[in-house]
Design a protein around this motif. Structure first.
Motif, PDB file in Angstrom:
ATOM      1  N   GLU A 108       0.828  -1.202   0.000  1.00 38.94           N
ATOM      2  CA  GLU A 108       0.000   0.000   0.000  1.00 38.94           C
ATOM      3  C   GLU A 108       0.863   1.254   0.000  1.00 38.94           C
ATOM      4  N   ALA A 109       1.983   1.236   0.726  1.00 42.60           N
ATOM      5  CA  ALA A 109       2.867   2.398   0.757  1.00 42.60           C
ATOM      6  C   ALA A 109       3.493   2.637  -0.616  1.00 42.60           C
ATOM      7  N   VAL A 110       3.893   1.562  -1.280  1.00 43.93           N
ATOM      8  CA  VAL A 110       4.472   1.694  -2.617  1.00 43.93           C
ATOM      9  C   VAL A 110       3.447   2.268  -3.575  1.00 43.93           C
ATOM     10  N   ALA A 111       2.218   1.746  -3.518  1.00 44.10           N
ATOM     11  CA  ALA A 111       1.175   2.239  -4.414  1.00 44.10           C
ATOM     12  C   ALA A 111       0.890   3.715  -4.145  1.00 44.10           C
ATOM     13  N   ASP A 132      13.142  -8.911   2.538  1.00 45.56           N
ATOM     14  CA  ASP A 132      13.010  -7.616   1.871  1.00 45.56           C
ATOM     15  C   ASP A 132      13.222  -7.750   0.373  1.00 45.56           C
ATOM     16  N   VAL A 133      14.204  -8.553  -0.016  1.00 45.88           N
ATOM     17  CA  VAL A 133      14.478  -8.744  -1.444  1.00 45.88           C
ATOM     18  C   VAL A 133      13.260  -9.349  -2.139  1.00 45.88           C
ATOM     19  N   ILE A 134      12.710 -10.396  -1.522  1.00 48.49           N
ATOM     20  CA  ILE A 134      11.574 -11.092  -2.142  1.00 48.49           C
ATOM     21  C   ILE A 134      10.328 -10.222  -2.112  1.00 48.49           C
ATOM     22  N   GLY A 135      10.053  -9.580  -0.973  1.00 47.88           N
ATOM     23  CA  GLY A 135       8.882  -8.724  -0.872  1.00 47.88           C
ATOM     24  C   GLY A 135       8.931  -7.563  -1.848  1.00 47.88           C
ATOM     25  N   ALA A 136      10.117  -6.925  -1.966  1.00 55.09           N
ATOM     26  CA  ALA A 136      10.257  -5.811  -2.908  1.00 55.09           C
ATOM     27  C   ALA A 136      10.048  -6.278  -4.338  1.00 55.09           C
ATOM     28  N   PHE A 137      10.549  -7.470  -4.659  1.00 57.48           N
ATOM     29  CA  PHE A 137      10.390  -7.974  -6.026  1.00 57.48           C
ATOM     30  C   PHE A 137       8.915  -8.104  -6.384  1.00 57.48           C
ATOM     31  N   PHE A 138       8.128  -8.740  -5.513  1.00 59.74           N
ATOM     32  CA  PHE A 138       6.721  -8.947  -5.837  1.00 59.74           C
ATOM     33  C   PHE A 138       5.947  -7.632  -5.867  1.00 59.74           C
ATOM     34  N   ASN A 139       6.374  -6.650  -5.095  1.00 56.59           N
ATOM     35  CA  ASN A 139       5.682  -5.364  -5.125  1.00 56.59           C
ATOM     36  C   ASN A 139       6.073  -4.511  -6.321  1.00 56.59           C
ATOM     37  N   LEU A 140       7.308  -4.705  -6.851  1.00 58.69           N
ATOM     38  CA  LEU A 140       7.815  -3.791  -7.872  1.00 58.69           C
ATOM     39  C   LEU A 140       7.976  -4.406  -9.251  1.00 58.69           C
ATOM     40  N   PHE A 141       8.062  -5.711  -9.336  1.00 60.63           N
ATOM     41  CA  PHE A 141       8.262  -6.315 -10.654  1.00 60.63           C
ATOM     42  C   PHE A 141       7.143  -5.919 -11.614  1.00 60.63           C
ATOM     43  N   TRP A 142       5.934  -5.769 -11.074  1.00 60.96           N
ATOM     44  CA  TRP A 142       4.793  -5.419 -11.924  1.00 60.96           C
ATOM     45  C   TRP A 142       4.903  -3.994 -12.467  1.00 60.96           C
ATOM     46  N   ARG A 143       5.817  -3.186 -11.903  1.00 57.58           N
ATOM     47  CA  ARG A 143       6.063  -1.835 -12.420  1.00 57.58           C
ATOM     48  C   ARG A 143       7.151  -1.832 -13.494  1.00 57.58           C
ATOM     49  N   LEU A 144       7.691  -2.982 -13.784  1.00 55.87           N
ATOM     50  CA  LEU A 144       8.745  -3.067 -14.793  1.00 55.87           C
ATOM     51  C   LEU A 144       8.110  -3.060 -16.174  1.00 55.87           C
ATOM     52  N   GLY A 297      -0.888  -6.872  -3.066  1.00 53.57           N
ATOM     53  CA  GLY A 297       0.096  -5.967  -3.651  1.00 53.57           C
ATOM     54  C   GLY A 297      -0.179  -5.685  -5.120  1.00 53.57           C
ATOM     55  N   LEU A 298      -0.568  -6.723  -5.843  1.00 55.29           N
ATOM     56  CA  LEU A 298      -0.846  -6.545  -7.268  1.00 55.29           C
ATOM     57  C   LEU A 298      -2.042  -5.630  -7.494  1.00 55.29           C
ATOM     58  N   PHE A 299      -3.104  -5.844  -6.730  1.00 50.39           N
ATOM     59  CA  PHE A 299      -4.285  -5.017  -6.939  1.00 50.39           C
ATOM     60  C   PHE A 299      -4.064  -3.584  -6.447  1.00 50.39           C
ATOM     61  N   ALA A 300      -3.274  -3.402  -5.413  1.00 57.17           N
ATOM     62  CA  ALA A 300      -2.920  -2.041  -5.005  1.00 57.17           C
ATOM     63  C   ALA A 300      -2.160  -1.334  -6.118  1.00 57.17           C
ATOM     64  N   GLU A 301      -1.272  -2.079  -6.759  1.00 56.42           N
ATOM     65  CA  GLU A 301      -0.534  -1.551  -7.906  1.00 56.42           C
ATOM     66  C   GLU A 301      -1.487  -1.193  -9.044  1.00 56.42           C
ATOM     67  N   LEU A 302      -2.419  -2.095  -9.335  1.00 53.87           N
ATOM     68  CA  LEU A 302      -3.366  -1.865 -10.419  1.00 53.87           C
ATOM     69  C   LEU A 302      -4.274  -0.678 -10.125  1.00 53.87           C
ATOM     70  N   ALA A 303      -4.691  -0.544  -8.871  1.00 53.29           N
ATOM     71  CA  ALA A 303      -5.548   0.584  -8.521  1.00 53.29           C
ATOM     72  C   ALA A 303      -4.837   1.910  -8.748  1.00 53.29           C
ATOM     73  N   ALA A 304      -3.514   1.920  -8.509  1.00 57.91           N
ATOM     74  CA  ALA A 304      -2.734   3.139  -8.746  1.00 57.91           C
ATOM     75  C   ALA A 304      -2.539   3.394 -10.231  1.00 57.91           C
ATOM     76  N   ARG A 305      -2.307   2.331 -10.989  1.00 61.75           N
ATOM     77  CA  ARG A 305      -2.020   2.480 -12.425  1.00 61.75           C
ATOM     78  C   ARG A 305      -3.283   2.625 -13.262  1.00 61.75           C
ATOM     79  N   LEU A 306      -4.397   2.039 -12.795  1.00 60.14           N
ATOM     80  CA  LEU A 306      -5.645   2.065 -13.563  1.00 60.14           C
ATOM     81  C   LEU A 306      -6.750   2.691 -12.710  1.00 60.14           C
ATOM     82  N   PRO A 307      -6.667   3.964 -12.433  1.00 53.41           N
ATOM     83  CA  PRO A 307      -7.633   4.601 -11.519  1.00 53.41           C
ATOM     84  C   PRO A 307      -9.064   4.612 -12.050  1.00 53.41           C
ATOM     85  N   ASP A 308      -9.258   4.315 -13.335  1.00 55.98           N
ATOM     86  CA  ASP A 308     -10.604   4.313 -13.907  1.00 55.98           C
ATOM     87  C   ASP A 308     -11.180   2.911 -14.052  1.00 55.98           C
TER      88      ASP A 308
END
Length: 854
Positions: A108-111, A132-144, A297-308
């Motif tokens: 949520e903080a990343v999003a 931290d390495v694994i958690g960051a990967f799953f939160n950020l890989f989708w932003r790649l 994490g994925l849906f938080a990312e999607l909510a930020a990227r696809l606000p509509d």
């Protein structure tokens, strides 16, 4: 003319990370000496384009690395740093460098911090702790971005015990990154092994183009677009002297073009849309694979990227609902509803999550909203009714389903089935029969309707109409078994094969079958038990175990078996006599009994029922005198055997304050009209109580709705609920013990009485029943004649109430002579029952005597 000046070298040819590093004079940088050469190699393809890039580095420290990335990457590139150290806020950077105070493992903080930003390069130089390495990967890989690269540095920490590492240490960063090697080859891994890793391998095999390991660094490169098909081999050339290759691997232009597109340079026209679609599918897969942290994490990312897009907000609402955060769930759902005000299905989905989470009251709230928004969202009615049912609101659940059950939809059959289930749980026989009749489409469903109608139709017209409809449907089916091969099972001379088909038989029916198996002569009869259905409990077969030692054969069928397979098994046995021991009961194999081939088919039930197919007979005792109405397989006397317990008739010292009537017949087999007739008895005998057998309904949450329904019928007649008591009895011993605690029994009209009638008389209790001319309702009259108390049989409802009130007025005592009279009639004589059965079967094959026409 002076020569042209030497053209300036392209930007990418001038870049050398090592030289820039040595010339750097700004903020402090810490790097291993071989890292610059790794960067040059990994990022060369990005530098060649000269296009601005977006880079994110986890772990800002003193900030020098961010400055060097700005100098190294093409002009106008955006550099982002991320760190949890608040002191980094004191650092000042020039243009195109942005700092974010944020924990990379907090979805949520990343999003919230990064919004919809995506990156071409992500570099993890953070804590180097494996969580931290694994958690960051799953939160950020989708932003790649498609074609981007994700680098993890300082992998030596995976071998350092201070960082939770060690050689092959489970869960370390290096062991996690090794999994991507399997993902690269997932197309070659058998599916039965893929299921052991149901999310990681299937998803990343379509996302990961390459995995490069260097000393201390791993670089994971993403496909330009998801790989939807496996790569395939290709054969070229004309000759194959040593080992000619398969021709199907030639001319694979489409596969080559597809593979090339996956490795295309950044900037594919549809990369953004493909990226969002891939992320959405991954998030939904993660949600259904029960990996909530990843999915969240994925849906938080999607909510930020696809606000509509309302879907990410809907799933976030589901997560909040699962965690019990109702306020956040409502807020997220309101965002989704604002984006898609017509999407009632999204609101219903949240209601179903609440239902699965054991929150039926919240489920009712959201599912009710969804149905109000779209009354034709029929799939929501099922969950809405279940939410009401779970809260004990059975009447409301029934009402919610009644209208939807008549509307054509994909959910219609499921809605109808659940409505019938609710009506059965209530013990509402009338409602169940009427609904069954409306919904019946198949032979089996018409038979279920008929069985219910039989118990409440005093004229028999509706019951026979349902049987006639089943008969028509059966005749219209193409179920011929004439094409099956001739059975090859060896047959002894003069052998008669008798097969009993059963799945839902009562314990007393199994006792009767066991009595036959133990006593029929094996030199004349080959006996088979065809056990149908997955619900047949193993312990119910206990009475039959000794029979199997004597050579009785048992064949099991299951609910999932194809009809053709079942019929083939029955055909292979080639029974001469096939007996349906459940009398049209659907889950007892009625459809197989009706369609199977046998010279003689016999219907064996609690009451003699009319056959609906040629060659069928109904098993009935001669004493019932129904042969004038039905084709009968006739047994001597009552034609029954019961193993009744030898219990004393009276409990010592039992003196109830009130006269207690009892209903020993199971509540699901009693109509609302019958309950109201019994209410008239209580009104005629004010100082009496009614003892009601809930039977199989008396278990778990099925107790409450049946009690509510029955109390409501008596309340309509002005009988207080305090005058009703409930109990549970199913087996012969349980029903006999219950009979011993009552003074007299009331039997419902249009009812054969079943085990309850026999047990009541066995325990010496007086009873009142209503006379009937219907063949399947004559049994009470026959038993009362055997008991030598025909005066207990009423001709109408008024007389019924008078007889019962008379029992209460004179406090009718138990009659110890009733049991011997039943014994004299052969009800408990297993030898006589088996002998009569054997003679009846023999009679089927006896030569018919020809009568002289003169």
């Amino acid at each position: 003319m002076p020569p042209d000046p030497t053209p300036e070298a392209p930007f990418w040819q001038k870049q050398n990370y090592a030289e820039l590093l040595l010339r750097h004079t700004g903020k402090e940088i810490f790097k291993w000496t071989h890292y610059p050469f790794i960067y040059d190699r990994i990022l060369a393809r990005f530098l060649e384009t000269g296009k601005p890039l977006a880079l994110l580095e986890i772990g800002t420290l003193n900030g020098g690395s961010l400055e060097l990335w700005r100098d190294y990457l093409p002009p106008n590139s955006e550099i982002h740093g991320l760190d949890i150290n608040a002191r980094c806020l004191e650092l000042e950077f020039g243009a195109n460098i942005h700092f974010h105070l944020c924990d990379a493992t907090n979805a949520e903080a990343v999003a919230r911090e990064l919004g919809g930003k995506t990156f071409d390069v992500i570099l993890d130089d953070g804590s180097h702790l494996y969580p931290d390495v694994i958690g960051a990967f799953f939160n950020l890989f989708w932003r790649l971005n498609p074609g981007g690269v994700y680098m993890v540095e300082d992998l030596h920490c995976s071998y350092d015990t201070t960082h939770g590492g060690g050689l092959c240490a489970k869960g370390s960063s290096i062991e996690f990154l090794k999994r991507f090697i399997d993902a690269l080859h997932a197309d070659f891994i058998p599916e039965k092994e893929i299921v052991h890793d149901p999310l990681f391998l299937p998803f990343f095999r379509q996302e990961i183009a390459s995995v490069s390991f260097f000393s201390d660094v791993c670089a994971i490169t993403k496909f330009e677009r998801p790989k939807t098909n496996p790569f395939s081999p290709i054969t070229v050339g004309q000759t194959g002297t040593v080992a000619p290759q398969n021709a199907r691997f030639r001319n694979k232009e489409r596969e080559i073009a597809y593979a090339a597109s996956l490795f295309a340079l950044p900037g594919s026209p549809d990369s953004s849309a493909a990226r969002a679609d891939t992320l959405m599918r991954a998030a939904i897969d993660a949600f259904h694979a029960d990996t909530p942290k990843l999915a969240h994490g994925l849906f938080a990312e999607l909510a930020a990227r696809l606000p509509d897009d309302p879907l990410p907000f809907t799933y976030l609402a589901m997560f909040h609902a699962q965690d019990g955060n109702d306020k956040q769930a409502r807020e997220a759902m309101e965002k989704a509803a604002a984006l898609a005000p017509e999407r009632a299905d999204l609101i219903a989905a949240l209601g179903e999550v609440y239902l699965r989470a054991g929150r039926p009251e919240k489920a009712e709230e959201y599912l009710g909203e969804a149905i109000a928004l779209n009354p034709r969202l029929f799939a929501a009615y099922l969950a809405f009714a279940r939410a009401l049912q779970t809260q004990g609101k059975h009447e409301e659940a029934v009402m919610a389903l009644q209208s939807a059950a008549t509307q054509p939809s994909e959910a219609q059959k499921a809605i109808q089935g659940f409505l019938l289930e609710l009506l059965a749980e209530q013990g509402d026989l009338s409602g169940f029969a009427q609904a069954s009749t409306r919904f019946a489409q198949t032979v089996e469903e018409e038979l279920a309707s008929a069985r219910a109608m039989m118990r409440l139709d005093g004229t028999g017209e509706e019951f026979l109409a349902a049987l006639f409809r089943a008969q028509e449907k059966l005749a219209a089916e193409n179920t011929s078994v004439d094409t099956l091969p001739a059975p090859d099972l060896p047959r002894k001379d003069n052998e008669i094969r008798v097969a009993f088909l059963t799945g839902d038989s009562s314990d007393e029916r199994l006792d009767a079958i066991a009595a036959l198996f133990r006593r029929l002569p094996v030199e004349r009869f080959a006996l088979y038990l065809l056990l149908y259905g997955n619900n047949a409990r193993q312990e119910r077969l206990t009475p039959l175990y000794p029979c199997f030692i004597s050579g009785i054969r048992i064949v099991r069928f299951h609910q999932t078996d194809e009809d053709k397979d079942v019929l083939e098994k029955i055909h292979a046995i080639a029974p001469d006599v096939l007996i349906d021991a459940d009398a049209y009961f659907p889950s007892g194999g009625a459809r197989h009994f009706l369609r199977a081939r046998a010279e003689h088919k016999i219907l064996w039930g609690d009451a003699p029922l009319p056959p609906i197919a040629p060659g069928m007979r109904t098993l009935a005792g001669e004493a019932l005198e129904v042969s004038d109405f039905l084709p009968v397989f006739s047994l001597p006397g009552l034609g029954e055997y019961l193993d009744l317990p030898d219990l004393p008739l009276q409990e010592r010292g039992w003196k109830p304050a009130h006269f207690r009537f009892g209903v020993l017949a199971s509540a699901p087999n009693i109509s609302a009209d019958s309950w109201r007739l019994m209410a008239r008895v209580l009104l005629a005998a004010p100082d009496s109580r009614l003892y009601v057998n809930l039977g199989e309904l008396d278990s778990g949450n099925k107790r409450a709705p049946a009690r509510q329904f029955i109390r409501a019928q008596f309340a309509r007649m002005g009988v207080e609920e305090e005058r009703l008591e409930f109990f549970h009895a199913v087996t012969a011993e349980e029903i006999c013990l219950a009979a011993r605690r009552m003074d007299a029994a009331l039997f419902p009209p249009s009812h054969s009485g079943g085990l309850a009638l026999s047990a009541c008389l066995w325990m010496g209790r007086p009873l009142v029943a209503l006379a009937s001319d219907l063949p399947w309702a004559r049994r009470p009259a026959v038993f009362l004649a055997i008991a030598e108390h025909p005066e207990w049989l009423a001709e109408n409802e008024e007389e019924y109430a008078e007889i019962a009130a008379g029992f209460a007025a004179r406090r009718a005592p138990a009659d110890p002579e009733l049991r011997p009279r039943l014994q004299a009639a052969g009800l408990t004589d297993a030898d006589a029952f088996a002998a009569g059965f054997a003679r009846a079967v023999e009679q089927l094959y006896a030569p018919q005597t020809q009568t002289d026409p003169e």
